[in-house]
Design a protein around this motif. Structure first.
Motif, mmCIF file in Angstrom:
data_model
loop_
_atom_site.group_PDB
_atom_site.id
_atom_site.type_symbol
_atom_site.label_atom_id
_atom_site.label_comp_id
_atom_site.label_asym_id
_atom_site.label_seq_id
_atom_site.Cartn_x
_atom_site.Cartn_y
_atom_site.Cartn_z
ATOM 1 N N PRO A 156 0.794 -1.234 0.000
ATOM 2 C CA PRO A 156 0.000 0.000 0.000
ATOM 3 C C PRO A 156 0.826 1.284 0.000
ATOM 4 O O PRO A 156 0.315 2.341 -0.329
ATOM 5 N N VAL A 157 2.086 1.202 0.350
ATOM 6 C CA VAL A 157 2.926 2.407 0.399
ATOM 7 C C VAL A 157 3.740 2.544 -0.887
ATOM 8 O O VAL A 157 3.725 3.579 -1.547
ATOM 9 N N SER A 158 4.446 1.482 -1.269
ATOM 10 C CA SER A 158 5.324 1.571 -2.444
ATOM 11 C C SER A 158 4.621 1.169 -3.740
ATOM 12 O O SER A 158 5.140 1.421 -4.822
ATOM 13 N N PHE A 159 3.474 0.548 -3.640
ATOM 14 C CA PHE A 159 2.695 0.040 -4.772
ATOM 15 C C PHE A 159 3.395 -1.077 -5.543
ATOM 16 O O PHE A 159 2.967 -1.471 -6.609
ATOM 17 N N ARG A 160 4.477 -1.581 -4.977
ATOM 18 C CA ARG A 160 5.179 -2.707 -5.606
ATOM 19 C C ARG A 160 4.294 -3.940 -5.529
ATOM 20 O O ARG A 160 3.695 -4.231 -4.504
ATOM 21 N N ILE A 161 4.200 -4.677 -6.625
ATOM 22 C CA ILE A 161 3.380 -5.886 -6.651
ATOM 23 C C ILE A 161 4.082 -6.964 -5.841
ATOM 24 O O ILE A 161 5.241 -7.303 -6.093
ATOM 25 N N LEU A 162 3.363 -7.506 -4.861
ATOM 26 C CA LEU A 162 3.907 -8.527 -3.974
ATOM 27 C C LEU A 162 3.581 -9.931 -4.452
ATOM 28 O O LEU A 162 4.379 -10.843 -4.304
ATOM 29 N N TYR A 163 2.368 -10.090 -5.003
ATOM 30 C CA TYR A 163 1.961 -11.418 -5.458
ATOM 31 C C TYR A 163 0.865 -11.286 -6.508
ATOM 32 O O TYR A 163 0.017 -10.412 -6.413
ATOM 33 N N ILE A 164 0.920 -12.155 -7.499
ATOM 34 C CA ILE A 164 -0.165 -12.256 -8.471
ATOM 35 C C ILE A 164 -0.601 -13.716 -8.538
ATOM 36 O O ILE A 164 0.200 -14.626 -8.319
ATOM 37 N N ASN A 165 -1.883 -13.930 -8.825
ATOM 38 C CA ASN A 165 -2.352 -15.302 -8.917
ATOM 39 C C ASN A 165 -2.053 -15.879 -10.310
ATOM 40 O O ASN A 165 -1.543 -15.182 -11.203
ATOM 41 N N GLN A 166 -2.370 -17.158 -10.480
ATOM 42 C CA GLN A 166 -2.058 -17.859 -11.728
ATOM 43 C C GLN A 166 -2.747 -17.211 -12.930
ATOM 44 O O GLN A 166 -2.152 -17.066 -13.986
ATOM 45 N N LYS A 167 -4.016 -16.796 -12.768
ATOM 46 C CA LYS A 167 -4.751 -16.164 -13.876
ATOM 47 C C LYS A 167 -4.065 -14.862 -14.299
ATOM 48 O O LYS A 167 -3.981 -14.555 -15.491
ATOM 49 N N SER A 168 -3.511 -14.107 -13.335
ATOM 50 C CA SER A 168 -2.778 -12.880 -13.671
ATOM 51 C C SER A 168 -1.529 -13.214 -14.473
ATOM 52 O O SER A 168 -1.193 -12.513 -15.442
ATOM 53 N N ARG A 169 -0.823 -14.283 -14.108
ATOM 54 C CA ARG A 169 0.374 -14.694 -14.859
ATOM 55 C C ARG A 169 0.005 -15.060 -16.285
ATOM 56 O O ARG A 169 0.727 -14.738 -17.224
ATOM 57 N N GLU A 170 -1.103 -15.790 -16.429
ATOM 58 C CA GLU A 170 -1.543 -16.193 -17.766
ATOM 59 C C GLU A 170 -1.938 -14.975 -18.601
ATOM 60 O O GLU A 170 -1.699 -14.935 -19.806
ATOM 61 N N THR A 171 -2.524 -13.978 -17.947
ATOM 62 C CA THR A 171 -3.006 -12.788 -18.657
ATOM 63 C C THR A 171 -1.884 -11.808 -18.968
ATOM 64 O O THR A 171 -1.774 -11.314 -20.095
ATOM 65 N N TRP A 172 -1.018 -11.517 -17.981
ATOM 66 C CA TRP A 172 -0.023 -10.451 -18.132
ATOM 67 C C TRP A 172 1.417 -10.926 -18.045
ATOM 68 O O TRP A 172 2.343 -10.142 -18.239
ATOM 69 N N GLY A 173 1.649 -12.156 -17.671
ATOM 70 C CA GLY A 173 3.017 -12.641 -17.480
ATOM 71 C C GLY A 173 3.510 -12.319 -16.076
ATOM 72 O O GLY A 173 2.776 -11.823 -15.227
ATOM 73 N N GLU A 174 4.781 -12.615 -15.824
ATOM 74 C CA GLU A 174 5.374 -12.348 -14.504
ATOM 75 C C GLU A 174 5.523 -10.847 -14.306
ATOM 76 O O GLU A 174 5.914 -10.135 -15.240
ATOM 77 N N PRO A 175 5.259 -10.349 -13.095
ATOM 78 C CA PRO A 175 5.298 -8.906 -12.877
ATOM 79 C C PRO A 175 6.700 -8.325 -12.781
ATOM 80 O O PRO A 175 6.875 -7.124 -12.955
ATOM 81 N N GLY A 176 7.695 -9.144 -12.497
ATOM 82 C CA GLY A 176 9.041 -8.593 -12.297
ATOM 83 C C GLY A 176 9.025 -7.622 -11.140
ATOM 84 O O GLY A 176 8.537 -7.921 -10.073
ATOM 85 N N ASP A 177 9.538 -6.401 -11.357
ATOM 86 C CA ASP A 177 9.583 -5.402 -10.301
ATOM 87 C C ASP A 177 8.556 -4.293 -10.581
ATOM 88 O O ASP A 177 8.797 -3.115 -10.344
ATOM 89 N N MET A 178 7.408 -4.704 -11.106
ATOM 90 C CA MET A 178 6.369 -3.738 -11.501
ATOM 91 C C MET A 178 5.715 -3.096 -10.282
ATOM 92 O O MET A 178 5.683 -3.658 -9.201
ATOM 93 N N LYS A 179 5.177 -1.931 -10.541
ATOM 94 C CA LYS A 179 4.374 -1.242 -9.541
ATOM 95 C C LYS A 179 2.976 -1.049 -10.106
ATOM 96 O O LYS A 179 2.778 -0.966 -11.306
ATOM 97 N N CYS A 180 2.025 -1.000 -9.209
ATOM 98 C CA CYS A 180 0.626 -0.810 -9.603
ATOM 99 C C CYS A 180 0.158 0.517 -9.042
ATOM 100 O O CYS A 180 0.197 0.733 -7.839
ATOM 101 N N PHE A 181 -0.284 1.394 -9.904
ATOM 102 C CA PHE A 181 -0.723 2.726 -9.452
ATOM 103 C C PHE A 181 -2.211 2.860 -9.596
ATOM 104 O O PHE A 181 -2.850 2.413 -10.444
#
Length: 181
Positions: A156-181
């Motif tokens: 909630p502070v840095s907006f860094r993605i901590l975890y994505i579920n399997q459907k997110s991986r299938e849809t967008w791939g691995e997040p790497g060091d992405m942030k969500c704004f």
């Protein structure tokens, strides 16, 4: 200034007070024979003092193989006259197993034949809670991955993605060091 010399009666008394007041197990061993044990060590192992004194330290380890593993792990530090700490498993008098954080230090680094002091802390409950936490995390991640929609968790502070579920991986791939704004 008042300093106590290592051999003074005050230092001996101070050691004895620490030995008796400590909430953790403390002992002294020479050639694997237990020469000294405090009350917390007796309570932890379930042995009365008279059963521990003079006995082989092997009796506390869950197996001969574990005793040899601990002995080998301590050997390199002991050879250099250093204190060492490791986790091991002991067997109590009643046959139950306990997890122990074991510390060992030579009495005299220049003469290892004089023996070793050791400390022992029962970490059984800590280990049980750690294992329970791992199992709960695995159950939650299994539920999370079972959701058939993309879901993620971000800090909630840095907006860094901590975890994505399997459907997110299938849809967008691995997040790497992405942030969500």
């Amino acid at each position: 200034k008042h300093f106590m010399s290592p051999g003074s009666p005050q230092v001996s008394l101070l050691f004895w007070c620490f030995f008796q007041a400590s909430p953790i197990g403390i002992g002294l061993t020479t050639d694997h024979a237990l020469l000294l044990a405090n009350d917390p060590l007796c309570r932890m192992t379930g042995y009365p003092l008279e059963d521990l004194l003079g006995s082989d330290a092997r009796k506390l380890h869950c197996s001969e193989a574990e005793f040899e593993r601990v002995r080998g792990a301590f050997a390199s530090g002991v050879d250099r006259g250093e204190a060492s700490t490791l986790e091991t498993a002991w067997i109590r008098r009643d046959g139950s197993s306990i997890d122990v954080l074991l510390g060992l230090a030579p009495l005299d680094p220049g003469d290892l034949s004089r023996g070793f002091t050791f400390t022992a802390v029962d970490i059984t409950e800590r280990r049980r809670l750690e294992q329970e936490n791992i199992e709960q995390q695995q159950r939650l991640l299994s539920i999370f991955d079972g959701i058939d929609e993309p879901v993620y968790v971000s800090d909630p502070v840095s907006f860094r993605i901590l975890y994505i579920n399997q459907k997110s991986r299938e849809t967008w791939g691995e997040p790497g060091d992405m942030k969500c704004f």
